[in-house]
Design a protein around this motif. Structure first.
Motif, PDB file in Angstrom:
ATOM      1  N   THR A 179       0.920  -1.155  -0.048  1.00 15.49           N
ATOM      2  CA  THR A 179       0.065   0.039   0.094  1.00 15.49           C
ATOM      3  C   THR A 179       0.879   1.265  -0.149  1.00 15.49           C
ATOM      4  N   PHE A 180       1.806   1.517   0.966  1.00 17.57           N
ATOM      5  CA  PHE A 180       2.765   2.562   0.967  1.00 17.57           C
ATOM      6  C   PHE A 180       3.785   2.577  -0.305  1.00 17.57           C
ATOM      7  N   LEU A 181       4.163   1.349  -0.540  1.00 16.28           N
ATOM      8  CA  LEU A 181       4.930   1.403  -1.977  1.00 16.28           C
ATOM      9  C   LEU A 181       4.344   1.927  -3.190  1.00 16.28           C
ATOM     10  N   VAL A 190      -6.156  -1.907   9.937  1.00 17.93           N
ATOM     11  CA  VAL A 190      -4.935  -1.137   9.986  1.00 17.93           C
ATOM     12  C   VAL A 190      -4.788  -0.079   9.407  1.00 17.93           C
ATOM     13  N   THR A 191      -5.113   0.222   8.179  1.00 22.68           N
ATOM     14  CA  THR A 191      -4.518   1.146   7.220  1.00 22.68           C
ATOM     15  C   THR A 191      -5.886   2.266   7.811  1.00 22.68           C
ATOM     16  N   TRP A 192      -7.057   2.075   8.015  1.00 25.89           N
ATOM     17  CA  TRP A 192      -7.836   3.183   8.664  1.00 25.89           C
ATOM     18  C   TRP A 192      -7.289   3.825   9.915  1.00 25.89           C
ATOM     19  N   ILE A 228      -6.747   8.250   0.952  1.00 31.80           N
ATOM     20  CA  ILE A 228      -6.006   7.612  -0.285  1.00 31.80           C
ATOM     21  C   ILE A 228      -5.197   6.238   0.436  1.00 31.80           C
ATOM     22  N   ILE A 229      -4.881   6.217   1.720  1.00 28.43           N
ATOM     23  CA  ILE A 229      -4.164   5.082   2.282  1.00 28.43           C
ATOM     24  C   ILE A 229      -5.136   3.928   2.323  1.00 28.43           C
ATOM     25  N   PRO A 230      -6.274   3.927   2.818  1.00 28.54           N
ATOM     26  CA  PRO A 230      -7.161   2.907   3.139  1.00 28.54           C
ATOM     27  C   PRO A 230      -7.546   2.396   1.795  1.00 28.54           C
TER      28      PRO A 230
END
Length: 298
Positions: free
Chosen positions: A20-22, A201-203, A255-257
Motif C-alpha cells: 500500500t505504501f510502496l 490497520v490502514t484506517w 487515499i491510504i485505506p
C-alpha cells in the motif's frame, strides 16, 4: 531503481500493508495531482460549509452559556447547527466518494495500461462514468451497515469488509451493484480475516495521520472550553473554524485505506480466479512491450 509494483498478485496481510505504501510512494505525485483536480471542488465546498457550521455553533454556544438566550428564545436544534450542518454532511459524502472513485479508477487504468500512469483525459472519462454509480452504491451500503450495527454490532462488523469490496468490483470489473454485491461474498470467502485486518490497520493509520494534524487545534478548543466554563473568555471561534477546515483537508489521507482496499481486491481475485496467471499463459510466444517489471524465473 525499484521496479513498479504489480497490482494483480496474491499477497498476505503484511504484503498488503507494505505494498500500500510502496504504491503510494511510487505514484504520489500523480495521485495528489488527480486528488486536487477531481476532488478539490468537493473538498473546498465541504471546508467552507464546515467552517460556517462551526462559526454558527460556536456563536450560539457562546450566546447560550453567557445568558444571551432565554428559555423562550433559545435556538432549536436546527437553528443551533443550521443548514450548514446538512451541507457539510452532503459535501463530505461527495468528497469521500470522489476520492474513492479517483483512486479506484487510477488503479484500474494503471493496471490496464501495464503499470503506466493514466492521463487526465482517461481519468476523467472513468470518473464521470462511475461517480454517480458509486455515490448511489455508497449510500445504500451505508444504510445496510447502519442496520447491521444496530443489531448488536456483530452483523455490521462482519459485513464491513464484504461491502467495502463492492465499489472496487464495480469499477475494476465494470459491473452492476447487484453483481458486485454477490461477488464480494464469493471473493472474501476464507479470506475475511486478512481483508478485515488490512482495512482496520490502514484506517487506524489514516486516523493517526489526521489526529497528528488536528490534535493541536483540538487542544486549543478544549482549553478555551474549560476557561469559558470557569467564567473565562468565549469559546475560541478561530480555533473551531481552523479545526473544521483541517478535518476536511485531512481527507487526503483517505487515499491510504482506499489503496489498501484495492490491493485486497486484487489479492482476492488472484486467489480465486488467477486472472494474472491466465493472461501470462495466453501471452506466451507473443511480443510484449517493455516495462519495469522484473524478469520471472521458472
Amino acid at each position: 531503481m525499484q521496479p513498479k509494483i504489480e497490482l494483480a498478485k496474491t499477497r498476505d496481510f503484511g504484503e498488503i500493508i507494505s505494498d500500500t505504501f510502496l504504491f503510494i510512494k511510487q505514484n504520489l505525485k500523480p495521485l495528489l495531482s488527480y486528488f486536487f483536480t477531481f476532488c478539490g471542488i468537493f473538498i473546498v465546498a465541504a471546508t467552507i460549509s464546515a467552517c460556517l457550521m462551526q462559526l454558527k455553533m460556536t456563536t450560539n454556544f457562546n450566546n447560550l452559556t453567557s445568558g444571551a438566550y432565554t428559555n423562550q428564545y433559545a435556538p432549536s436544534f436546527f437553528n443551533f447547527f443550521g443548514i450548514e450542518f446538512a451541507l457539510t454532511m452532503v459535501f463530505t459524502l461527495l468528497s469521500i466518494t470522489a476520492i474513492m472513485v479517483t483512486v479506484f479508477c487510477y488503479m484500474a487504468l494503471y493496471k490496464e495500461k501495464g503499470n503506466q500512469v493514466p492521463t487526465a483525459e482517461e481519468m476523467w472519462g472513468y470518473i464521470k462514468f462511475y461517480f454517480l454509480k458509486i455515490l448511489g452504491s455508497s449510500i445504500l451500503i451505508n444504510l445496510l451497515l447502519a442496520v447491521g450495527f444496530v443489531f448488536c454490532l456483530i452483523p455490521g462488523i462482519y459485513m464491513s469488509p464484504i461491502l467495502a469490496l463492492v465499489a472496487p468490483i464495480m469499477i475494476m470489473e465494470n459491473t452492476s451493484f447487484g453483481y458486485a454485491f454477490n461477488r464480494s461474498f464469493v471473493l472474501i470467502k476464507e479470506n475475511w480475516w486478512a481483508t478485515f485486518g488490512a482495512l482496520v490497520v490502514t484506517w487506524i493509520i489514516f486516523s493517526v495521520c489526521r489526529a497528528i494534524i488536528v490534535i493541536p487545534v483540538s487542544i486549543v478548543n478544549a482549553i478555551s472550553l474549560v476557561t469559558h466554563v470557569k467564567g473565562g473568555a468565549h469559546f475560541s471561534i478561530a480555533a473551531a473554524v481552523i479545526g473544521a477546515a483541517l478535518q476536511q483537508v485531512c481527507q487526503v489521507f483517505i487515499i491510504i485505506p482506499v489503496v489498501s482496499l484495492s490491493l485486497c481486491y486484487f489479492n482476492l481475485t488472484e486467489s480465486k480466479d488467477g486472472t494474472s496467471l491466465l493472461n501470462r499463459i495466453n501471452q506466451v510466444g507473443t511480443i510484449t512491450p517493455e516495462n519495469d517489471l522484473p524478469l520471472e524465473e521458472y
